[in-house]
Design an enzyme around this catalytic site. Sequence first.
Site, mmCIF file in Angstrom:
data_model
loop_
_atom_site.group_PDB
_atom_site.id
_atom_site.type_symbol
_atom_site.label_atom_id
_atom_site.label_comp_id
_atom_site.label_asym_id
_atom_site.label_seq_id
_atom_site.Cartn_x
_atom_site.Cartn_y
_atom_site.Cartn_z
ATOM 1 N N ASN A 10 0.966 -1.233 0.170
ATOM 2 C CA ASN A 10 -0.066 0.001 -0.038
ATOM 3 C C ASN A 10 0.840 1.152 0.188
ATOM 4 O O ASN A 10 1.583 1.614 1.045
ATOM 5 C CB ASN A 10 -1.090 -0.072 1.052
ATOM 6 C CG ASN A 10 -1.787 1.251 1.193
ATOM 7 O OD1 ASN A 10 -1.913 2.075 0.461
ATOM 8 N ND2 ASN A 10 -2.539 1.248 2.092
ATOM 9 N N LYS A 17 3.345 0.922 3.198
ATOM 10 C CA LYS A 17 3.036 -0.103 4.225
ATOM 11 C C LYS A 17 2.922 -1.478 3.179
ATOM 12 O O LYS A 17 2.613 -1.546 2.073
ATOM 13 C CB LYS A 17 1.576 0.115 4.460
ATOM 14 C CG LYS A 17 1.151 0.440 5.962
ATOM 15 C CD LYS A 17 -0.396 0.352 6.195
ATOM 16 C CE LYS A 17 -0.789 1.485 6.792
ATOM 17 N NZ LYS A 17 -2.176 1.564 6.951
ATOM 18 N N ARG A 91 -2.501 -2.133 -3.343
ATOM 19 C CA ARG A 91 -3.922 -1.346 -2.991
ATOM 20 C C ARG A 91 -3.968 -0.008 -3.856
ATOM 21 O O ARG A 91 -2.919 0.531 -4.070
ATOM 22 C CB ARG A 91 -3.941 -1.217 -1.633
ATOM 23 C CG ARG A 91 -4.872 -0.305 -1.367
ATOM 24 C CD ARG A 91 -5.133 0.394 0.257
ATOM 25 N NE ARG A 91 -6.291 1.043 0.280
ATOM 26 C CZ ARG A 91 -6.312 2.453 0.814
ATOM 27 N NH1 ARG A 91 -5.259 3.024 1.187
ATOM 28 N NH2 ARG A 91 -7.521 3.082 1.067
ATOM 29 N N HIS A 180 -13.063 2.288 0.413
ATOM 30 C CA HIS A 180 -13.282 1.072 1.474
ATOM 31 C C HIS A 180 -13.851 0.019 0.864
ATOM 32 O O HIS A 180 -14.344 -0.840 1.577
ATOM 33 C CB HIS A 180 -14.148 1.384 2.978
ATOM 34 C CG HIS A 180 -13.501 2.400 3.637
ATOM 35 N ND1 HIS A 180 -13.923 3.181 4.597
ATOM 36 C CD2 HIS A 180 -12.289 2.579 3.936
ATOM 37 C CE1 HIS A 180 -13.309 4.257 5.061
ATOM 38 N NE2 HIS A 180 -12.098 3.859 4.748
ATOM 39 N N LEU A 207 -16.089 1.583 10.360
ATOM 40 C CA LEU A 207 -15.989 2.673 11.391
ATOM 41 C C LEU A 207 -14.549 2.618 11.785
ATOM 42 O O LEU A 207 -14.189 2.194 12.809
ATOM 43 C CB LEU A 207 -16.939 2.661 12.574
ATOM 44 C CG LEU A 207 -18.630 2.430 11.927
ATOM 45 C CD1 LEU A 207 -19.197 2.458 13.525
ATOM 46 C CD2 LEU A 207 -19.030 3.368 11.243
ATOM 47 N N GLY A 210 -11.334 6.911 8.817
ATOM 48 C CA GLY A 210 -12.209 7.087 7.824
ATOM 49 C C GLY A 210 -13.354 6.026 8.172
ATOM 50 O O GLY A 210 -13.353 5.221 8.597
ATOM 51 N N ARG A 239 -13.484 14.057 8.971
ATOM 52 C CA ARG A 239 -14.283 14.555 7.982
ATOM 53 C C ARG A 239 -15.797 15.053 8.191
ATOM 54 O O ARG A 239 -16.367 14.209 9.311
ATOM 55 C CB ARG A 239 -14.239 13.606 6.632
ATOM 56 C CG ARG A 239 -12.761 13.321 6.122
ATOM 57 C CD ARG A 239 -13.318 12.418 4.848
ATOM 58 N NE ARG A 239 -11.625 12.059 4.296
ATOM 59 C CZ ARG A 239 -11.261 10.723 4.403
ATOM 60 N NH1 ARG A 239 -12.200 9.740 4.681
ATOM 61 N NH2 ARG A 239 -10.224 10.477 3.730
ATOM 62 N N GLY A 330 -15.495 0.056 14.882
ATOM 63 C CA GLY A 330 -16.560 -0.942 14.745
ATOM 64 C C GLY A 330 -16.091 -2.181 15.438
ATOM 65 O O GLY A 330 -16.905 -2.922 16.144
ATOM 66 N N GLU A 331 -14.658 -2.331 15.617
ATOM 67 C CA GLU A 331 -14.170 -3.729 16.058
ATOM 68 C C GLU A 331 -14.023 -3.711 17.817
ATOM 69 O O GLU A 331 -14.050 -4.556 18.614
ATOM 70 C CB GLU A 331 -13.001 -4.327 15.514
ATOM 71 C CG GLU A 331 -13.101 -4.635 14.001
ATOM 72 C CD GLU A 331 -11.766 -4.883 13.152
ATOM 73 O OE1 GLU A 331 -10.901 -5.218 13.967
ATOM 74 O OE2 GLU A 331 -11.854 -4.609 12.220
ATOM 75 N N GLU A 382 -7.872 -6.140 5.078
ATOM 76 C CA GLU A 382 -7.922 -5.579 3.656
ATOM 77 C C GLU A 382 -6.723 -6.459 2.786
ATOM 78 O O GLU A 382 -6.793 -6.706 1.831
ATOM 79 C CB GLU A 382 -7.758 -4.237 3.770
ATOM 80 C CG GLU A 382 -9.107 -3.448 4.008
ATOM 81 C CD GLU A 382 -9.224 -2.009 4.175
ATOM 82 O OE1 GLU A 382 -9.220 -1.367 3.272
ATOM 83 O OE2 GLU A 382 -8.884 -1.429 5.388
HETATM 84 P P1 ADP Z 1 -7.860 4.071 9.532
HETATM 85 O O1 ADP Z 1 -9.391 4.385 9.016
HETATM 86 O O2 ADP Z 1 -6.642 4.982 9.858
HETATM 87 O O3 ADP Z 1 -7.750 2.792 8.922
HETATM 88 P P2 ADP Z 1 -8.724 2.253 11.798
HETATM 89 O O4 ADP Z 1 -9.659 1.377 11.136
HETATM 90 O O5 ADP Z 1 -7.406 1.723 12.289
HETATM 91 O O6 ADP Z 1 -8.429 3.448 10.953
HETATM 92 O O7 ADP Z 1 -9.136 2.817 13.202
HETATM 93 C C1 ADP Z 1 -8.594 3.814 13.833
HETATM 94 C C2 ADP Z 1 -9.476 4.601 15.007
HETATM 95 O O8 ADP Z 1 -10.344 3.453 15.583
HETATM 96 C C3 ADP Z 1 -9.038 5.387 16.001
HETATM 97 O O9 ADP Z 1 -8.847 6.781 15.414
HETATM 98 C C4 ADP Z 1 -9.958 5.314 17.160
HETATM 99 O O10 ADP Z 1 -10.764 6.316 17.075
HETATM 100 C C5 ADP Z 1 -10.502 3.870 16.967
HETATM 101 N N1 ADP Z 1 -10.393 2.993 17.971
HETATM 102 C C6 ADP Z 1 -9.141 2.108 17.894
HETATM 103 N N2 ADP Z 1 -8.969 1.323 19.192
HETATM 104 C C7 ADP Z 1 -10.212 1.685 19.771
HETATM 105 C C8 ADP Z 1 -10.773 1.228 21.029
HETATM 106 N N3 ADP Z 1 -10.057 0.561 21.848
HETATM 107 N N4 ADP Z 1 -11.758 2.029 21.732
HETATM 108 C C9 ADP Z 1 -12.336 3.054 20.696
HETATM 109 N N5 ADP Z 1 -11.974 3.343 19.516
HETATM 110 C C10 ADP Z 1 -11.028 2.903 19.074
#
Ligand code: ADP
Length: 394
Positions: A10, A17, A91, A180, A207, A210, A239, A330-331, A382
């Site tokens: 990437n 990356k 990517r 995405h 989530l 982005g 954003r 989300g995770e 991904e």
């Molecule tokens: P990107 O869009 O940069 O790939 P990611 O999918 O890695 O982002 O998500 C990053 C975001 O996830 C962080 O900015 C943070 O808001 C959120 N995040 C990561 N770990 C946690 C957590 N344990 N609890 C809540 N939010 C989290």
Amino acid sequence: MTTRTVLVINSGSSSIKYQLVDPDSGASLASGLVERIGEETGAITHRHDGEKFELVEPVPDHGFGLAEVLRIFAEQGPDLDEANIVAVGHRVVQGGHYFSGPALVDDDVVAKIEELVPLGPLHNPAHLKGIEVARRLLPDVPHVTVFDTAFFQDLPEEAARYGLNRQIADKYSIRRYGAHGTSHHFVSGEVSALLGRDDLKQIVLHLGNGASASAVVAGRAVETSMGLTPLEGLVMGGRTGDIDPAAVFHLARVAGMGIDEIDRLFNRESGMKGLAGDNDMREVWKRIDAGEQEARDAMDIYLHRLVKYVGAYTAVMGGLDVLTFTAGIGENDDRVRAELCGRLAHMGIRFDAGANAVRARGPLTISTPESSVIVMVVPTNEELSIARQALTLI
Ligand code: ADP
């Protein structure tokens, strides 16, 4: 079976990356990041076998950076000759109307990615650099590009076209391309496989910093929240997401702001950062817990937008079988999941607070058996998706 691997790359404007993936087991054999390319000092981080190797040195350009990565593989492992790399997967953010799936890199593919630079001005030039140096340094394996937009290339016309003047829209290629897509494709595919059903009506909420939503019917994307660019849709880390475009006219006329300034404001200084003072959800929750009203308001705006999208997509699909959370928030953020599901209770969503609190590395169902919609958490991957898609072409 002898191992085979795919090197996933990437390439960004000042970073590369990479990850060496075993597409059969799904394991990541090594990963790393080259940062601050072209700056006074750069840095390379390489992870393998639980070990982290770090190097700080100037990285004048992408070619030097990737050559260093190959040298570090030789020194620190894994041995790339033994790894049996069968493809390099690149990517690419913007595939425009050309690509609805992965593509074997040749001069024509490169020319099309170049032609699409106006639609992906920040990303496509950086991807082209990565592709050029990787083809030079790894000339004996096929290179495959996997596009973030591909899963949405086939959106129904009514979802892809804006209510913008047709001549202008067509002349300047203005339509909804989404982003995405690799994640939405992967996660919705995992859900189908886990539930053993290929007829599902799904919403995937990616989530991260982005953020985007997609509606997927029987494996085909029918809606997505990002549009011409990733600016449209959900409230994100930095954003705005959806905003009346007339805000641009207003800021230009009334505040005297220039286009680049407004671009930065909407893409970097808004969202949770601009509303709550921080783009990281963990920090936003800390502020909420400390009683900061602005942070609570920001969270409500974030959740409200999600509720609107889930409602709209359910209407578009004529129902909803599975709602899935993925990516950083989300995770990991069980409070965002809990609050959103609470706001969706009228749809018959019954949420299992115990399951939601579990920190799992794998997929998780967080709805109860009585729920009218299955709610899941499915980690996105991904790199693995890119590796597997690359394999389909070789
Ligand atoms: P990107 O869009 O940069 O790939 P990611 O999918 O890695 O982002 O998500 C990053 C975001 O996830 C962080 O900015 C943070 O808001 C959120 N995040 C990561 N770990 C946690 C957590 N344990 N609890 C809540 N939010 C989290």
